[in-house]
Design an enzyme around this catalytic site. Structure first.
Site, PDB file in Angstrom:
ATOM      1  CD  GLU A  44      -2.526   1.253   2.706  1.00  0.00           C
ATOM      2  OE1 GLU A  44      -3.608   1.869   2.735  1.00  0.00           O
ATOM      3  OE2 GLU A  44      -2.031   0.699   3.712  1.00  0.00           O
ATOM      4  CE  LYS A 120      -7.066   1.312   3.969  1.00  0.00           C
ATOM      5  NZ  LYS A 120      -5.853   1.989   4.491  1.00  0.00           N
ATOM      6  CB  CYS A 154      -3.742  -1.439   5.127  1.00  0.00           C
ATOM      7  SG  CYS A 154      -2.662  -1.079   6.539  1.00  0.00           S
TER       8      CYS A 154
END
Length: 286
Positions: A44, A120, A154
């Protein structure tokens, strides 16, 4: 179905041109190809390295300038995926959408030139408050020649429901690019990767940034380690770790994933967590 995957512990350092970025990326893909991999995962926010190129005064570019590199980023990774005949999860790159809002987006580059994108879904306070980002509003899974995968970035991996949805949509492997600046953040993500692998009987491939961007806000410190994680059952290593890197080193890790073993443990493992979920008591997030 078996295939081999690599995860890159990408070392961030200040650069002065896009060409330097391209050389570093190409090095990792070429190195991974020497191990005969079919997938390569980058971390990321690793394209924030481009902000260190700076403006005419030498000051780092702001996050709003990162989308300026999107065309070159996509061209670079599409060409590498084709040249080396691999699927590349190009970490995440920041895209600009309507009304000047930014999105943190994972990209899957297919060898045939196709590009898939997953925004995301869950954002950290820095992403919202300091970088003016907006969350993705949907989850997709992606078909490849080696089965169905998902890309969850993440913080996303810390939410069990979204991984359950990915599995319900058919994903056997979750690629989790990450970027954490200290041990606390790193271990939150890492422990959740193991939990999601156990809960859903899937593989998790994760990696993070290492090194430092001295010019770029919020990227001056990185704590990362790549790992390829399996369910905890007899066909797999006892700790559920197929491969892992050395913390904060510039390197990549490689492991083979056998999708038939996932089907085996889902059907008759020591525990069958996917089959035994109690949808009569709590929602089936599929």
């Amino acid at each position: 179905m078996k295939f081999r995957t690599a995860a890159v512990q990408y070392e961030l350092a200040d650069i002065s041109s896009f060409e330097q970025f391209a050389e570093q990326v190409t090095h990792y893909v070429r190195n991974a190809s020497e191990y005969g991999v079919q997938f390569v995962l980058f971390p990321e926010f690793f394209t924030t390295q481009l902000l260190s190129i700076g403006d005419e005064t030498g000051k780092a570019l702001p996050i709003e300038r990162l989308p300026d590199f999107t065309t070159d980023y996509i061209q670079l990774f599409r060409s590498l995926a084709a040249e080396y005949d691999v699927y590349i999860i190009g970490g995440t790159h920041v895209l600009e959408i309507a009304d000047g809002k930014l999105r943190n987006a994972a990209h899957l580059f297919h060898p045939d030139g196709k590009v898939d994108v997953q925004h995301k879904i869950h954002l950290t306070p820095v992403e919202v408050g300091d970088w003016n980002m907006s969350p993705g509003d949907g989850l997709e899974v992606f078909k490849t020649a080696y089965g169905t995968i998902a890309m969850l970035t993440c913080y996303d991996i810390e939410f069990p429901e979204i991984v359950r949805m990915a599995r319900a949509k058919g994903a056997d492997v979750i690629f989790c690019p990450s970027c954490t600046d200290d041990r606390h953040g790193f271990y939150r993500v890492r422990y959740c990767c193991h939990a999601r692998a156990v809960e859903n009987q899937v593989y998790i491939v994760t990696t993070g940034t290492v090194g430092s961007l001295r010019k770029v806000d919020f990227m001056r410190s990185n704590f990362g380690q790549a790992a390829i994680i399996s369910p905890n059952d007899i066909p797999f290593p006892p700790a559920g770790i197929l491969s892992e890197g050395i913390i904060n080193d510039d390197m990549l890790v490689v492991a083979d994933l056998d999708l038939a073993l996932l089907e085996e443990v889902r059907a008759k493992g020591s525990v069958t967590t996917w089959r035994d979920r109690r949808t009569d008591l709590y929602p089936d997030w599929s």
